[in-house]
Design an enzyme around this catalytic site. Structure first.
Site, mmCIF file in Angstrom:
data_model
loop_
_atom_site.group_PDB
_atom_site.id
_atom_site.type_symbol
_atom_site.label_atom_id
_atom_site.label_comp_id
_atom_site.label_asym_id
_atom_site.label_seq_id
_atom_site.Cartn_x
_atom_site.Cartn_y
_atom_site.Cartn_z
ATOM 1 N N ARG A 270 -1.963 -6.093 -8.526
ATOM 2 C CA ARG A 270 -0.979 -7.127 -8.209
ATOM 3 C C ARG A 270 -0.910 -8.186 -9.293
ATOM 4 N NH1 ARG A 270 -3.663 -8.162 -2.477
ATOM 5 N NH2 ARG A 270 -5.372 -8.094 -3.954
ATOM 6 N N LYS B 73 -18.042 -5.841 8.212
ATOM 7 C CA LYS B 73 -16.793 -6.524 8.539
ATOM 8 C C LYS B 73 -16.241 -6.003 9.850
ATOM 9 C CE LYS B 73 -14.425 -7.988 4.391
ATOM 10 N NZ LYS B 73 -13.263 -7.693 3.539
ATOM 11 N N SER C 43 -3.368 -7.376 3.014
ATOM 12 C CA SER C 43 -3.541 -7.253 4.457
ATOM 13 C C SER C 43 -4.056 -8.554 5.053
ATOM 14 C CB SER C 43 -4.517 -6.118 4.781
ATOM 15 O OG SER C 43 -3.997 -4.878 4.390
ATOM 16 N N HIS D 289 0.844 -1.207 0.000
ATOM 17 C CA HIS D 289 0.000 0.000 0.000
ATOM 18 C C HIS D 289 0.874 1.249 0.000
ATOM 19 C CE1 HIS D 289 -3.086 -2.577 2.339
ATOM 20 N NE2 HIS D 289 -3.593 -2.387 1.131
#
Length: 159
Positions: free
Chosen positions: A90, A41, A127, A17
């Protein structure tokens, strides 16, 4: 003023990040880091803790503003006159999802999305993966800024 936003949950912020935010900070006058509030969440860190950690690790950039948002990212952008979203990619699998989001965001508001290829060193990093490995005692210190690694270690010890 050229403005952009780097959105995410950042639970916790990783070196991946930080790489994207740092690169964006060289291209834009102001980079907003928008920490997503997802009430469905339960994060490891509270939104306020994430904001504090991000502010600490981005302070040297000098042009990063960190705040939370709830709702549509394009509304966050409209309220702050931000014309661009910067997202790190990614892998090809990221592109499929992110392209749909970019097209929807542009269609809703005209906000553009710029894709930045992730540094190969961080191409596998998320993460969630960091939290999972750390939970089982794996060494993730090289994947996080030191202050974030310390906070993660402390938080997991409390559990």
């Amino acid at each position: 003023m050229r403005r952009a936003v780097c959105p995410g949950s950042f639970d916790p912020i990783t070196n991946g990040h930080l790489d994207i935010i740092g690169r964006a900070s060289k291209l834009y006058d102001v980079v907003h880091v928008a920490v997503m509030i997802n009430q469905s969440k339960k994060g490891l860190f509270t939104v306020d803790e994430r904001i504090d950690l991000i502010r600490e690790v981005t302070a040297d950039f000098g042009n990063v503003q960190v705040e939370s948002f709830h709702g549509l990212l394009v509304d966050f952008c409209k309220e702050r006159d931000i014309p661009a979203i910067v997202k790190g990619l990614r892998a090809v699998s990221d592109f499929d999802y992110e392209l749909q989001m970019a097209q929807m965001n542009n269609g809703l508001s005209g906000v553009e999305t710029l894709f930045v290829p992730t540094n190969p060193t961080y191409s596998f990093l998320s993460s969630s993966l960091v939290k999972e490995v750390a939970t089982w005692g794996g060494d993730v210190s090289h994947l996080l800024p030191p202050v974030v690694h310390e906070a993660l270690t402390e938080r997991l010890a409390q559990r």
